[in-house]
Write a protein that holds these residues in place. Structure first.
Motif, PDB file in Angstrom:
ATOM      1  N   LEU A   1       0.858  -1.153   0.184  1.00 56.11           N
ATOM      2  CA  LEU A   1      -0.041   0.032  -0.031  1.00 56.11           C
ATOM      3  C   LEU A   1       0.801   1.273  -0.009  1.00 56.11           C
ATOM      4  O   LEU A   1       1.787   1.392   0.897  1.00 56.11           O
ATOM      5  CB  LEU A   1      -1.048   0.008   1.304  1.00 56.11           C
ATOM      6  N   TYR A   2       0.776   2.135  -1.109  1.00 55.36           N
ATOM      7  CA  TYR A   2       1.710   3.224  -0.804  1.00 55.36           C
ATOM      8  C   TYR A   2       0.809   4.400  -1.414  1.00 55.36           C
ATOM      9  O   TYR A   2      -0.269   4.476  -2.030  1.00 55.36           O
ATOM     10  CB  TYR A   2       2.766   3.004  -1.941  1.00 55.36           C
ATOM     11  N   GLY A   3       1.293   5.422  -0.894  1.00 57.96           N
ATOM     12  CA  GLY A   3       0.383   6.772  -1.299  1.00 57.96           C
ATOM     13  C   GLY A   3       0.991   7.833  -0.357  1.00 57.96           C
ATOM     14  O   GLY A   3       1.991   7.951   0.527  1.00 57.96           O
ATOM     15  N   GLU A   4       0.306   9.270  -0.417  1.00 56.57           N
ATOM     16  CA  GLU A   4       0.671  10.271   0.289  1.00 56.57           C
ATOM     17  C   GLU A   4       0.379  10.214   1.872  1.00 56.57           C
ATOM     18  O   GLU A   4      -0.380   9.077   2.115  1.00 56.57           O
ATOM     19  CB  GLU A   4      -0.035  11.388  -0.348  1.00 56.57           C
ATOM     20  N   SER A   5       0.697  11.154   2.483  1.00 59.71           N
ATOM     21  CA  SER A   5       0.393  11.226   3.972  1.00 59.71           C
ATOM     22  C   SER A   5      -1.317  11.002   4.090  1.00 59.71           C
ATOM     23  O   SER A   5      -1.784  11.896   3.445  1.00 59.71           O
ATOM     24  CB  SER A   5       0.952  12.339   4.590  1.00 59.71           C
TER      25      SER A   5
ATOM     26  N   ILE B   1       3.480  -1.129   3.942  1.00 60.02           N
ATOM     27  CA  ILE B   1       3.131   0.525   3.893  1.00 60.02           C
ATOM     28  C   ILE B   1       4.457   1.115   3.164  1.00 60.02           C
ATOM     29  O   ILE B   1       5.467   1.083   3.768  1.00 60.02           O
ATOM     30  CB  ILE B   1       2.679   0.852   5.247  1.00 60.02           C
ATOM     31  N   ASN B   2       4.259   2.049   2.307  1.00 55.06           N
ATOM     32  CA  ASN B   2       5.001   2.835   1.726  1.00 55.06           C
ATOM     33  C   ASN B   2       4.843   4.210   1.233  1.00 55.06           C
ATOM     34  O   ASN B   2       3.280   4.458   1.310  1.00 55.06           O
ATOM     35  CB  ASN B   2       5.631   2.031   0.343  1.00 55.06           C
ATOM     36  N   TYR B   3       5.456   5.107   0.897  1.00 59.06           N
ATOM     37  CA  TYR B   3       4.953   6.477   0.466  1.00 59.06           C
ATOM     38  C   TYR B   3       5.300   6.594  -0.732  1.00 59.06           C
ATOM     39  O   TYR B   3       6.250   5.941  -1.556  1.00 59.06           O
ATOM     40  CB  TYR B   3       5.341   7.682   1.323  1.00 59.06           C
ATOM     41  N   SER B   4       4.627   7.462  -1.553  1.00 66.17           N
ATOM     42  CA  SER B   4       4.738   7.774  -2.941  1.00 66.17           C
ATOM     43  C   SER B   4       5.205   9.176  -3.183  1.00 66.17           C
ATOM     44  O   SER B   4       5.332   9.894  -2.394  1.00 66.17           O
ATOM     45  CB  SER B   4       3.413   7.702  -3.611  1.00 66.17           C
ATOM     46  N   TYR B   5       5.715   9.474  -4.497  1.00 66.58           N
ATOM     47  CA  TYR B   5       6.331  10.877  -4.797  1.00 66.58           C
ATOM     48  C   TYR B   5       6.021  10.772  -6.527  1.00 66.58           C
ATOM     49  O   TYR B   5       5.935   9.918  -7.078  1.00 66.58           O
ATOM     50  CB  TYR B   5       7.704  11.088  -4.552  1.00 66.58           C
ATOM     51  N   ASP B   6       5.771  12.169  -6.831  1.00 62.82           N
ATOM     52  CA  ASP B   6       5.899  12.580  -8.194  1.00 62.82           C
ATOM     53  C   ASP B   6       7.047  12.211  -8.972  1.00 62.82           C
ATOM     54  O   ASP B   6       8.059  12.624  -8.289  1.00 62.82           O
ATOM     55  CB  ASP B   6       5.254  13.885  -8.268  1.00 62.82           C
TER      56      ASP B   6
ATOM     57  N   ILE C   1      -0.449   7.474 -12.165  1.00 66.42           N
ATOM     58  CA  ILE C   1       0.605   6.473 -11.274  1.00 66.42           C
ATOM     59  C   ILE C   1       1.721   7.136 -10.681  1.00 66.42           C
ATOM     60  O   ILE C   1       2.636   7.344 -11.550  1.00 66.42           O
ATOM     61  CB  ILE C   1       1.022   5.132 -12.188  1.00 66.42           C
ATOM     62  N   LYS C   2       1.856   7.212  -9.359  1.00 66.94           N
ATOM     63  CA  LYS C   2       2.931   7.693  -8.629  1.00 66.94           C
ATOM     64  C   LYS C   2       4.043   7.072  -8.593  1.00 66.94           C
ATOM     65  O   LYS C   2       3.929   5.434  -8.736  1.00 66.94           O
ATOM     66  CB  LYS C   2       2.530   8.289  -7.588  1.00 66.94           C
ATOM     67  N   ASN C   3       5.336   7.315  -8.637  1.00 70.48           N
ATOM     68  CA  ASN C   3       6.545   6.409  -8.139  1.00 70.48           C
ATOM     69  C   ASN C   3       6.447   6.014  -6.810  1.00 70.48           C
ATOM     70  O   ASN C   3       5.828   6.869  -5.904  1.00 70.48           O
ATOM     71  CB  ASN C   3       7.790   7.449  -8.531  1.00 70.48           C
TER      72      ASN C   3
ATOM     73  N   GLU D   1       8.683  -3.354  -5.998  1.00 72.00           N
ATOM     74  CA  GLU D   1       7.611  -3.425  -7.114  1.00 72.00           C
ATOM     75  C   GLU D   1       7.685  -4.773  -7.723  1.00 72.00           C
ATOM     76  O   GLU D   1       6.746  -5.319  -8.084  1.00 72.00           O
ATOM     77  CB  GLU D   1       8.301  -2.405  -8.175  1.00 72.00           C
ATOM     78  N   TYR D   2       9.057  -5.569  -7.970  1.00 69.82           N
ATOM     79  CA  TYR D   2       8.882  -6.768  -8.636  1.00 69.82           C
ATOM     80  C   TYR D   2       8.212  -7.806  -7.970  1.00 69.82           C
ATOM     81  O   TYR D   2       7.587  -8.660  -8.326  1.00 69.82           O
ATOM     82  CB  TYR D   2      10.466  -7.107  -8.830  1.00 69.82           C
ATOM     83  N   TYR D   3       8.582  -7.780  -6.426  1.00 67.81           N
ATOM     84  CA  TYR D   3       8.081  -9.047  -5.585  1.00 67.81           C
ATOM     85  C   TYR D   3       6.830  -8.644  -5.168  1.00 67.81           C
ATOM     86  O   TYR D   3       5.980  -9.638  -4.491  1.00 67.81           O
ATOM     87  CB  TYR D   3       9.206  -8.868  -4.532  1.00 67.81           C
ATOM     88  N   SER D   4       6.123  -7.726  -5.161  1.00 66.81           N
ATOM     89  CA  SER D   4       4.750  -7.399  -4.738  1.00 66.81           C
ATOM     90  C   SER D   4       3.803  -8.282  -5.666  1.00 66.81           C
ATOM     91  O   SER D   4       3.773  -8.073  -6.819  1.00 66.81           O
ATOM     92  CB  SER D   4       4.285  -5.985  -4.640  1.00 66.81           C
ATOM     93  N   GLU D   5       2.815  -8.955  -5.148  1.00 67.71           N
ATOM     94  CA  GLU D   5       1.869  -9.769  -5.942  1.00 67.71           C
ATOM     95  C   GLU D   5       0.719  -8.539  -6.261  1.00 67.71           C
ATOM     96  O   GLU D   5       0.238  -8.540  -7.430  1.00 67.71           O
ATOM     97  CB  GLU D   5       1.017 -10.432  -4.779  1.00 67.71           C
ATOM     98  N   ILE D   6       0.602  -7.581  -5.445  1.00 60.05           N
ATOM     99  CA  ILE D   6      -0.433  -6.440  -5.581  1.00 60.05           C
ATOM    100  C   ILE D   6      -0.036  -5.298  -5.049  1.00 60.05           C
ATOM    101  O   ILE D   6       0.703  -5.004  -4.232  1.00 60.05           O
ATOM    102  CB  ILE D   6      -1.796  -6.880  -4.985  1.00 60.05           C
ATOM    103  N   LYS D   7       0.104  -4.035  -5.917  1.00 64.09           N
ATOM    104  CA  LYS D   7       0.331  -2.748  -5.383  1.00 64.09           C
ATOM    105  C   LYS D   7      -0.843  -1.851  -5.419  1.00 64.09           C
ATOM    106  O   LYS D   7      -1.521  -2.099  -6.465  1.00 64.09           O
ATOM    107  CB  LYS D   7       1.311  -2.344  -6.305  1.00 64.09           C
ATOM    108  N   VAL D   8      -0.952  -1.398  -4.535  1.00 67.98           N
ATOM    109  CA  VAL D   8      -2.204  -0.540  -4.524  1.00 67.98           C
ATOM    110  C   VAL D   8      -1.821   1.092  -4.108  1.00 67.98           C
ATOM    111  O   VAL D   8      -1.301   1.471  -3.090  1.00 67.98           O
ATOM    112  CB  VAL D   8      -3.153  -0.771  -3.277  1.00 67.98           C
ATOM    113  N   GLN D   9      -2.276   1.910  -4.958  1.00 67.34           N
ATOM    114  CA  GLN D   9      -1.903   3.480  -4.669  1.00 67.34           C
ATOM    115  C   GLN D   9      -3.181   4.162  -4.050  1.00 67.34           C
ATOM    116  O   GLN D   9      -4.203   4.017  -4.307  1.00 67.34           O
ATOM    117  CB  GLN D   9      -1.536   4.079  -5.925  1.00 67.34           C
ATOM    118  N   CYS D  10      -2.740   4.633  -2.957  1.00 65.73           N
ATOM    119  CA  CYS D  10      -3.814   5.291  -2.166  1.00 65.73           C
ATOM    120  C   CYS D  10      -4.010   6.725  -2.165  1.00 65.73           C
ATOM    121  O   CYS D  10      -2.772   7.478  -2.051  1.00 65.73           O
ATOM    122  CB  CYS D  10      -3.462   4.773  -0.692  1.00 65.73           C
ATOM    123  N   GLU D  11      -4.931   7.509  -2.263  1.00 71.13           N
ATOM    124  CA  GLU D  11      -5.296   8.800  -2.280  1.00 71.13           C
ATOM    125  C   GLU D  11      -6.498   9.282  -1.579  1.00 71.13           C
ATOM    126  O   GLU D  11      -7.277   8.345  -0.980  1.00 71.13           O
ATOM    127  CB  GLU D  11      -5.504   9.186  -3.867  1.00 71.13           C
ATOM    128  N   LYS D  12      -6.469  10.511  -0.978  1.00 72.27           N
ATOM    129  CA  LYS D  12      -7.531  10.926  -0.159  1.00 72.27           C
ATOM    130  C   LYS D  12      -8.076  12.350  -0.794  1.00 72.27           C
ATOM    131  O   LYS D  12      -7.513  13.238  -1.346  1.00 72.27           O
ATOM    132  CB  LYS D  12      -6.946  11.108   1.158  1.00 72.27           C
TER     133      LYS D  12
END
Length: 378
Positions: free
Chosen positions: A58-62, A213-218, A228-230, A238-249
């Motif tokens: 799960l990755y995204g901004e604060s 849990i991870n954070y993202s950036y432009d 899609i954010k970095n 990125e390679y080993y994740s089965e699923i990646k979910v970008q979270c926004e609010k």
């Protein structure tokens, strides 16, 4: 040597399995996220959330719902008995402690609590702890596979919060010894790639479910903005994740009538305040279904999140609901108009068509089913 003799020899020495029989080929189960809509965009099935014995990131901004979703997964996993233990590796202090403690309904043994936390001071510290965890878990899982009658199948959920926030020890050591904060010369990136590999293989070998849990950036070098954010932490995760979910609010004000909960009785002086948050969970990678599906769910600050929120638009698209002025009609339930509030709160409405809706979702969102349809058309 005959060919069968050769393969039999390899089968015994290397523990071959038929690909459909291997305990490592597929996830060992799925953990409910607490939301049918989020489950659905992860796996195509409203009843299946994050895959067990795999990595989900799960990755995204604060404040974009990452820790909140992780807490929901922890609570439902423990209450349902899907996992035996949750280990929360933390370096940010961002876990929803009170939410987890107050909503876990199974007995909480203070000497052996169902959810335990462990501080990560740097990436080297986490790698050392991770290797020990994977080693012990792999031995235990092998004992179960070899003798399931006399050994437990141990299901462990490991939350890593946050991967991007882990730094190399060299930076701290240089600052203390030399009085300068120097570049780590790529050490952090190398270790993180190694750690991602350990998590990926360890998840399968030790039956460990990793929720990272991870954070993202432009991307500052991008010519055009991208949806899609970095993701921080390098390419290994990125390679080993089965699923990646970008979270926004998106915060929702009390006066906003686009999101109705049935609790909009606010005074004029309160209309500028927020009543909740819309969370958007956008799947940017999936090995289970086609990616790039998005679930948008509303978190009410007073009552929490409805399991049905985020399904209504597709229920209309699939023909199970009819969008009419002032609400909806559900032919399988009643010919009378029902409101948004009814749809997010009444099980009896969804129970009339939810399983048919789920079958339709699986047919539309799955890799194999979409390919089969295309072949049939040809």
């Amino acid at each position: 040597m005959k060919k069968n003799e050769m393969f039999n020899q390899l089968r015994k020495s290397q523990n071959f399995y038929g690909i459909d029989k291997s305990p490592f080929s597929k996830p060992t189960g799925y953990l409910d996220t607490g939301s049918f809509a989020i489950n659905r965009v992860l796996t195509g099935d409203i009843h299946k959330g994050i895959p067990m014995s795999r990595i989900t990131t799960l990755y995204g901004e604060s404040q974009s719902g990452k820790s909140l979703l992780a807490a929901n997964i922890i609570i439902t996993a423990l209450n349902s008995g899907a996992v035996d233990k949750v280990i929360y590796y933390d370096n940010e202090g961002g876990s929803c402690v009170d939410m987890i403690r107050n909503n876990v309904q199974i007995p909480w043994d203070e000497d052996n609590p169902p959810c335990e936390t462990c501080l990560m001071t740097d990436i080297e510290d986490f790698e050392t702890k991770l290797i020990e965890l994977v080693d012990i878990s792999t031995k235990a899982y092998n004992e179960y596979l070899n003798d399931p009658d006399n050994n437990d199948k141990i299901n462990t959920l490991v939350v890593v919060d946050s991967f991007g926030g882990l730094k190399a020890r060299k930076v701290k050591e240089d600052a203390l010894k030399k009085g300068v904060v120097a570049d780590d010369m790529g050490r952090e990136a190398k270790i993180k790639k190694r750690v991602a590999c350990t998590m990926g293989t360890g998840a399968m070998a030790g039956n460990i479910t990793f929720l990272v849990i991870n954070y993202s950036y432009d991307n500052p070098g991008a010519m055009f903005p991208s949806k899609i954010k970095n993701m921080a932490g390098g390419t290994g995760l990125e390679y080993y994740s089965e699923i990646k979910v970008q979270c926004e609010k998106v915060f929702v004000k009390s006066a906003d009538d686009d999101v109705l909960t049935g609790r909009e009785n606010v005074s004029e002086t309160d209309k500028g305040f927020y009543k909740g948050t819309k969370f958007k969970f956008f799947v940017t990678k999936s090995r289970t279904i086609k990616p790039f599906y998005q679930a948008t769910v509303f978190l009410d600050f007073n009552s929490g999140m409805s399991r049905y929120d985020g399904l209504i638009e597709d229920a209309v698209k699939f023909g199970f609901l009819q969008d009419v002025r002032g609400g909806y009609i559900c032919p399988s339930y009643s010919d009378k108009r029902i409101t948004y509030k009814d749809l997010v709160s009444k099980d009896e409405i969804w129970n009339t068509f939810i399983e048919d809706f789920n079958k339709k979702s699986l047919d539309v969102m799955g890799y194999a089913n979409s390919t089969s349809r295309e072949l049939d058309e040809l």
